[in-house]
Motif scaffolding. Sequence first.
Motif, PDB file in Angstrom:
ATOM      1  N   PRO A   1      -2.181 -24.806  14.558  1.00 25.34           N
ATOM      2  CA  PRO A   1      -3.107 -24.613  15.675  1.00 25.34           C
ATOM      3  C   PRO A   1      -2.427 -24.486  17.039  1.00 25.34           C
ATOM      4  N   GLN A   2      -1.080 -24.504  17.094  1.00 26.47           N
ATOM      5  CA  GLN A   2      -0.394 -24.413  18.392  1.00 26.47           C
ATOM      6  C   GLN A   2      -0.728 -23.102  19.114  1.00 26.47           C
ATOM      7  N   TYR A   3      -0.992 -22.066  18.337  1.00 22.41           N
ATOM      8  CA  TYR A   3      -1.412 -20.791  18.876  1.00 22.41           C
ATOM      9  C   TYR A   3      -2.861 -20.532  18.456  1.00 22.41           C
ATOM     10  N   ARG A   4      -3.539 -19.698  19.207  1.00 27.48           N
ATOM     11  CA  ARG A   4      -4.845 -19.234  18.752  1.00 27.48           C
ATOM     12  C   ARG A   4      -4.738 -17.774  18.338  1.00 27.48           C
ATOM     13  N   LEU A   5      -5.506 -17.409  17.342  1.00 22.73           N
ATOM     14  CA  LEU A   5      -5.508 -16.049  16.847  1.00 22.73           C
ATOM     15  C   LEU A   5      -6.454 -15.232  17.719  1.00 22.73           C
ATOM     16  N   VAL A   6      -5.884 -14.351  18.519  1.00 19.80           N
ATOM     17  CA  VAL A   6      -6.680 -13.545  19.443  1.00 19.80           C
ATOM     18  C   VAL A   6      -7.315 -12.369  18.731  1.00 19.80           C
ATOM     19  N   GLU A   7      -6.541 -11.713  17.869  1.00 17.54           N
ATOM     20  CA  GLU A   7      -7.045 -10.517  17.188  1.00 17.54           C
ATOM     21  C   GLU A   7      -6.248 -10.275  15.920  1.00 17.54           C
ATOM     22  N   GLU A   8      -6.936  -9.806  14.897  1.00 21.02           N
ATOM     23  CA  GLU A   8      -6.298  -9.344  13.666  1.00 21.02           C
ATOM     24  C   GLU A   8      -6.767  -7.911  13.432  1.00 21.02           C
ATOM     25  N   PHE A   9      -5.849  -7.006  13.096  1.00 16.92           N
ATOM     26  CA  PHE A   9      -6.210  -5.601  13.013  1.00 16.92           C
ATOM     27  C   PHE A   9      -5.501  -4.916  11.852  1.00 16.92           C
ATOM     28  N   GLY A  10      -6.066  -3.818  11.410  1.00 16.27           N
ATOM     29  CA  GLY A  10      -5.443  -3.010  10.378  1.00 16.27           C
ATOM     30  C   GLY A  10      -4.322  -2.194  10.953  1.00 16.27           C
ATOM     31  N   ALA A  11      -3.175  -2.177  10.283  1.00 13.90           N
ATOM     32  CA  ALA A  11      -2.000  -1.461  10.770  1.00 13.90           C
ATOM     33  C   ALA A  11      -1.885  -0.098  10.082  1.00 13.90           C
ATOM     34  N   LEU A  12      -0.741   0.543  10.285  1.00 15.29           N
ATOM     35  CA  LEU A  12      -0.558   1.960   9.986  1.00 15.29           C
ATOM     36  C   LEU A  12      -0.866   2.347   8.550  1.00 15.29           C
ATOM     37  N   ALA A  13      -0.417   1.550   7.577  1.00 16.86           N
ATOM     38  CA  ALA A  13      -0.489   1.990   6.184  1.00 16.86           C
ATOM     39  C   ALA A  13      -1.831   1.731   5.528  1.00 16.86           C
ATOM     40  N   GLY A  14      -2.685   0.916   6.148  1.00 13.18           N
ATOM     41  CA  GLY A  14      -3.990   0.645   5.552  1.00 13.18           C
ATOM     42  C   GLY A  14      -3.875  -0.195   4.299  1.00 13.18           C
ATOM     43  N   THR A  15      -4.569   0.219   3.243  1.00 13.61           N
ATOM     44  CA  THR A  15      -4.568  -0.510   1.975  1.00 13.61           C
ATOM     45  C   THR A  15      -3.298  -0.202   1.183  1.00 13.61           C
ATOM     46  N   ILE A  16      -2.705  -1.243   0.627  1.00  6.78           N
ATOM     47  CA  ILE A  16      -1.465  -1.121  -0.140  1.00  6.78           C
ATOM     48  C   ILE A  16      -1.729  -1.557  -1.574  1.00  6.78           C
TER      49      ILE A  16
END
Length: 277
Positions: free
Chosen positions: A242-257
Amino acid sequence: MKADLKHWLADWIPPHLRRVIRGVSPNGAVSYSGNFATWDDARRHSDGYDIPAIVERVKQAQLKVARGEAAYERDSVLFDKIEHSYPLLVGLLRAASRNGGTLNVVDIGGALGSTYFQCRGLLEGVTIRWNVIEQPAFVACGNAHFQSEQLRFFADLASCLAVEPARVAILSGVLPYVEDPHAMLRAVAEAAIPTVILDRTPLWDADDRLTVQSVPPSIYGFAVSYPAWILNRPRVLSHFLPQYRLVEEFGALAGTIHVDGGLARDTGVIFERRESA
Protein backbone atom coordinates in the motif's frame (compact mmCIF):
# COMPACT_ATOMS: atom_id res chain seq x y z
CA MET A 1 19.92 -3.06 -2.97
CA LYS A 2 23.09 -2.49 -5.01
CA ALA A 3 23.88 -6.21 -5.13
CA ASP A 4 20.39 -6.97 -6.45
CA LEU A 5 20.74 -4.27 -9.09
CA LYS A 6 24.01 -5.63 -10.41
CA HIS A 7 22.52 -9.13 -10.50
CA TRP A 8 19.48 -8.33 -12.58
CA LEU A 9 21.30 -5.93 -14.85
CA ALA A 10 23.78 -8.61 -15.88
CA ASP A 11 21.29 -10.75 -17.80
CA TRP A 12 19.27 -8.20 -19.72
CA ILE A 13 18.56 -9.22 -23.27
CA PRO A 14 19.38 -6.94 -26.20
CA PRO A 15 16.94 -4.00 -26.23
CA HIS A 16 15.93 -4.53 -29.87
CA LEU A 17 14.48 -7.90 -28.83
CA ARG A 18 13.18 -6.86 -25.44
CA ARG A 19 10.25 -4.80 -26.63
CA VAL A 20 9.13 -6.93 -29.58
CA ILE A 21 5.37 -6.88 -30.10
CA ARG A 22 4.11 -9.79 -28.07
CA GLY A 23 1.22 -12.20 -28.40
CA VAL A 24 0.02 -14.34 -31.27
CA SER A 25 -1.09 -12.59 -34.43
CA PRO A 26 -3.56 -14.22 -36.84
CA ASN A 27 -0.64 -15.79 -38.69
CA GLY A 28 1.04 -16.99 -35.51
CA ALA A 29 3.84 -14.41 -35.59
CA VAL A 30 4.98 -14.59 -31.97
CA SER A 31 4.35 -17.43 -29.56
CA TYR A 32 4.97 -18.45 -25.96
CA SER A 33 5.41 -22.08 -24.90
CA GLY A 34 6.55 -24.17 -21.97
CA ASN A 35 6.53 -23.87 -18.22
CA PHE A 36 10.16 -24.00 -17.09
CA ALA A 37 11.34 -24.47 -13.53
CA THR A 38 14.52 -22.40 -13.83
CA TRP A 39 15.99 -19.64 -15.98
CA ASP A 40 18.88 -21.90 -17.02
CA ASP A 41 16.41 -24.55 -18.15
CA ALA A 42 14.53 -22.04 -20.29
CA ARG A 43 17.80 -20.83 -21.81
CA ARG A 44 18.76 -24.39 -22.72
CA HIS A 45 15.48 -24.69 -24.65
CA SER A 46 15.91 -21.41 -26.53
CA ASP A 47 18.42 -19.69 -28.76
CA GLY A 48 19.49 -17.25 -26.06
CA TYR A 49 20.56 -13.67 -26.42
CA ASP A 50 23.90 -13.73 -28.21
CA ILE A 51 22.82 -11.94 -31.37
CA PRO A 52 25.81 -10.16 -32.99
CA ALA A 53 25.98 -6.45 -33.78
CA ILE A 54 22.98 -5.54 -31.62
CA VAL A 55 24.42 -2.26 -30.36
CA GLU A 56 25.33 -1.15 -33.86
CA ARG A 57 21.86 -1.96 -35.24
CA VAL A 58 20.13 -0.01 -32.51
CA LYS A 59 22.64 2.85 -32.77
CA GLN A 60 22.17 3.31 -36.49
CA ALA A 61 18.38 3.29 -36.14
CA GLN A 62 18.45 5.76 -33.25
CA LEU A 63 20.84 8.07 -35.10
CA LYS A 64 18.30 8.36 -37.92
CA VAL A 65 15.66 9.37 -35.38
CA ALA A 66 18.01 11.92 -33.80
CA ARG A 67 18.73 13.39 -37.26
CA GLY A 68 15.02 13.61 -38.07
CA GLU A 69 15.21 10.94 -40.80
CA ALA A 70 12.62 8.76 -39.05
CA ALA A 71 9.87 9.46 -36.54
CA TYR A 72 11.00 6.92 -33.98
CA GLU A 73 12.67 3.59 -33.41
CA ARG A 74 11.49 0.51 -31.56
CA ASP A 75 13.59 -2.64 -31.34
CA SER A 76 15.93 -1.23 -34.06
CA VAL A 77 12.92 -1.00 -36.43
CA LEU A 78 12.22 2.49 -37.81
CA PHE A 79 8.75 4.02 -38.11
CA ASP A 80 7.54 7.08 -40.01
CA LYS A 81 4.79 7.69 -37.46
CA ILE A 82 5.05 7.52 -33.68
CA GLU A 83 2.80 4.99 -31.96
CA HIS A 84 2.37 6.83 -28.67
CA SER A 85 1.52 5.15 -25.41
CA TYR A 86 -0.87 7.88 -24.30
CA PRO A 87 -1.34 6.50 -20.77
CA LEU A 88 2.46 6.65 -20.38
CA LEU A 89 2.41 10.28 -21.54
CA VAL A 90 -0.39 11.09 -19.10
CA GLY A 91 1.66 9.57 -16.29
CA LEU A 92 4.68 11.66 -17.28
CA LEU A 93 2.70 14.90 -17.56
CA ARG A 94 0.97 14.21 -14.26
CA ALA A 95 4.34 13.68 -12.58
CA ALA A 96 5.70 16.89 -14.12
CA SER A 97 2.71 18.89 -12.88
CA ARG A 98 3.29 17.56 -9.36
CA ASN A 99 6.93 18.66 -9.53
CA GLY A 100 6.68 22.21 -10.80
CA GLY A 101 6.97 21.37 -14.50
CA THR A 102 10.17 19.35 -14.07
CA LEU A 103 10.44 15.73 -15.13
CA ASN A 104 13.40 13.69 -13.87
CA VAL A 105 13.01 10.19 -15.29
CA VAL A 106 14.91 6.95 -14.74
CA ASP A 107 14.15 4.67 -17.69
CA ILE A 108 15.18 1.12 -16.78
CA GLY A 109 16.05 -0.85 -19.89
CA GLY A 110 15.60 2.23 -22.08
CA ALA A 111 18.05 1.17 -24.84
CA LEU A 112 19.51 4.30 -26.47
CA GLY A 113 16.68 6.55 -25.39
CA SER A 114 13.87 5.16 -27.56
CA THR A 115 11.09 6.22 -25.18
CA TYR A 116 12.68 9.63 -24.66
CA PHE A 117 12.75 10.31 -28.42
CA GLN A 118 9.22 8.95 -28.71
CA CYS A 119 7.78 11.20 -25.98
CA ARG A 120 9.79 14.41 -26.17
CA GLY A 121 7.64 16.06 -28.85
CA LEU A 122 4.59 15.94 -26.58
CA LEU A 123 6.48 17.15 -23.51
CA GLU A 124 7.09 20.71 -24.71
CA GLY A 125 7.15 23.15 -21.81
CA VAL A 126 8.43 20.46 -19.44
CA THR A 127 12.01 20.58 -18.15
CA ILE A 128 13.31 17.07 -18.84
CA ARG A 129 16.15 15.05 -17.38
CA TRP A 130 15.95 11.55 -18.87
CA ASN A 131 18.28 8.91 -17.42
CA VAL A 132 18.56 5.50 -19.08
CA ILE A 133 19.75 2.45 -17.11
CA GLU A 134 21.26 -0.12 -19.45
CA GLN A 135 23.93 -2.72 -20.12
CA PRO A 136 27.50 -1.36 -20.23
CA ALA A 137 27.81 -1.54 -24.04
CA PHE A 138 24.67 0.53 -24.46
CA VAL A 139 25.76 3.00 -21.80
CA ALA A 140 29.05 3.53 -23.64
CA CYS A 141 27.29 3.94 -26.98
CA GLY A 142 24.66 6.24 -25.52
CA ASN A 143 27.21 8.50 -23.85
CA ALA A 144 29.30 8.63 -27.04
CA HIS A 145 26.48 9.38 -29.49
CA PHE A 146 23.28 10.48 -27.73
CA GLN A 147 24.11 12.08 -24.40
CA SER A 148 22.83 15.63 -24.05
CA GLU A 149 21.71 18.03 -21.37
CA GLN A 150 18.43 16.14 -21.30
CA LEU A 151 19.50 12.54 -21.97
CA ARG A 152 22.08 10.56 -19.97
CA PHE A 153 23.05 6.90 -19.53
CA PHE A 154 23.99 4.88 -16.43
CA ALA A 155 24.96 1.28 -15.76
CA ASP A 156 22.87 0.92 -12.59
CA LEU A 157 20.13 2.61 -10.63
CA ALA A 158 22.30 3.42 -7.62
CA SER A 159 24.81 5.48 -9.62
CA CYS A 160 21.98 7.29 -11.40
CA LEU A 161 20.21 8.25 -8.18
CA ALA A 162 23.51 9.36 -6.65
CA VAL A 163 23.65 12.16 -9.23
CA GLU A 164 20.16 13.47 -8.50
CA PRO A 165 16.85 12.03 -7.27
CA ALA A 166 14.43 10.67 -9.85
CA ARG A 167 10.76 11.59 -9.78
CA VAL A 168 9.59 8.91 -12.23
CA ALA A 169 10.70 5.33 -12.91
CA ILE A 170 9.71 3.70 -16.21
CA LEU A 171 9.90 -0.07 -16.75
CA SER A 172 8.69 -0.65 -20.30
CA GLY A 173 8.99 -4.13 -21.74
CA VAL A 174 11.85 -5.15 -19.46
CA LEU A 175 10.37 -7.26 -16.63
CA PRO A 176 9.62 -10.40 -18.70
CA TYR A 177 13.23 -10.68 -19.86
CA VAL A 178 15.25 -10.61 -16.65
CA GLU A 179 16.02 -13.66 -14.57
CA ASP A 180 14.48 -12.24 -11.40
CA PRO A 181 11.87 -9.59 -12.23
CA HIS A 182 10.73 -9.43 -8.62
CA ALA A 183 14.22 -8.39 -7.50
CA MET A 184 14.00 -5.56 -10.02
CA LEU A 185 10.59 -4.52 -8.69
CA ARG A 186 11.80 -4.65 -5.08
CA ALA A 187 14.77 -2.44 -5.90
CA VAL A 188 12.55 0.16 -7.58
CA ALA A 189 10.05 0.12 -4.72
CA GLU A 190 12.84 0.51 -2.14
CA ALA A 191 14.14 3.54 -4.02
CA ALA A 192 10.87 5.32 -3.10
CA ILE A 193 10.60 7.12 -6.45
CA PRO A 194 7.35 9.14 -6.37
CA THR A 195 5.88 7.82 -9.65
CA VAL A 196 6.44 4.34 -11.11
CA ILE A 197 5.12 3.44 -14.54
CA LEU A 198 5.08 -0.13 -15.85
CA ASP A 199 4.32 -0.60 -19.55
CA ARG A 200 4.27 -3.51 -22.00
CA THR A 201 4.29 -6.15 -19.26
CA PRO A 202 2.33 -9.42 -19.76
CA LEU A 203 0.25 -10.11 -16.63
CA TRP A 204 -2.36 -12.65 -15.65
CA ASP A 205 -3.97 -14.00 -12.46
CA ALA A 206 -2.23 -17.40 -12.65
CA ASP A 207 1.16 -18.10 -11.04
CA ASP A 208 4.32 -16.64 -12.56
CA ARG A 209 5.24 -18.75 -15.57
CA LEU A 210 8.62 -18.94 -17.26
CA THR A 211 8.17 -19.63 -20.96
CA VAL A 212 10.16 -19.52 -24.17
CA GLN A 213 9.09 -16.76 -26.55
CA SER A 214 9.62 -17.48 -30.24
CA VAL A 215 9.86 -14.72 -32.85
CA PRO A 216 9.85 -15.61 -36.58
CA PRO A 217 12.21 -14.12 -39.16
CA SER A 218 9.44 -11.91 -40.57
CA ILE A 219 10.04 -9.41 -37.74
CA TYR A 220 13.82 -9.05 -37.60
CA GLY A 221 15.12 -11.02 -40.54
CA PHE A 222 16.10 -13.96 -38.36
CA ALA A 223 14.25 -16.35 -36.07
CA VAL A 224 15.04 -16.14 -32.38
CA SER A 225 13.75 -17.54 -29.11
CA TYR A 226 14.51 -16.63 -25.51
CA PRO A 227 13.18 -16.98 -21.94
CA ALA A 228 10.22 -14.76 -21.10
CA TRP A 229 8.10 -14.42 -17.96
CA ILE A 230 4.33 -14.16 -17.79
CA LEU A 231 3.89 -12.58 -14.37
CA ASN A 232 1.20 -12.88 -11.73
CA ARG A 233 -0.64 -9.56 -11.59
CA PRO A 234 -1.38 -9.50 -7.83
CA ARG A 235 2.24 -10.34 -7.02
CA VAL A 236 3.53 -7.54 -9.26
CA LEU A 237 1.16 -5.02 -7.67
CA SER A 238 2.10 -6.17 -4.16
CA HIS A 239 5.61 -4.71 -4.52
CA PHE A 240 4.11 -1.22 -4.47
CA LEU A 241 0.89 -1.49 -2.46
CA PRO A 242 0.00 0.00 0.00
CA GLN A 243 3.00 2.40 -0.03
CA TYR A 244 1.89 3.45 -3.50
CA ARG A 245 -1.60 3.91 -4.85
CA LEU A 246 -2.63 2.52 -8.20
CA VAL A 247 -3.60 5.53 -10.29
CA GLU A 248 -4.37 3.73 -13.55
CA GLU A 249 -4.10 0.33 -15.18
CA PHE A 250 -4.26 0.15 -18.97
CA GLY A 251 -3.92 -2.20 -21.91
CA ALA A 252 -0.53 -2.00 -23.60
CA LEU A 253 0.65 -2.49 -27.17
CA ALA A 254 0.27 -6.24 -27.67
CA GLY A 255 -3.22 -6.65 -26.20
CA THR A 256 -4.16 -10.26 -25.46
CA ILE A 257 -1.31 -12.77 -25.30
CA HIS A 258 -1.87 -16.49 -25.88
CA VAL A 259 0.22 -18.84 -23.75
CA ASP A 260 -0.35 -22.56 -24.35
CA GLY A 261 -4.11 -22.17 -24.09
CA GLY A 262 -4.01 -19.51 -21.38
CA LEU A 263 -4.56 -15.80 -21.86
CA ALA A 264 -2.49 -12.94 -20.46
CA ARG A 265 -2.83 -9.19 -21.04
CA ASP A 266 -0.10 -6.82 -22.08
CA THR A 267 -0.44 -4.30 -19.29
CA GLY A 268 0.61 -0.91 -18.08
CA VAL A 269 0.24 0.45 -14.55
CA ILE A 270 0.81 3.89 -13.05
CA PHE A 271 1.67 4.05 -9.34
CA GLU A 272 2.11 7.14 -7.16
CA ARG A 273 3.77 6.98 -3.77
CA ARG A 274 1.58 8.06 -0.87
CA GLU A 275 2.82 11.11 1.00
CA SER A 276 2.61 9.25 4.31
CA ALA A 277 4.70 6.28 3.05
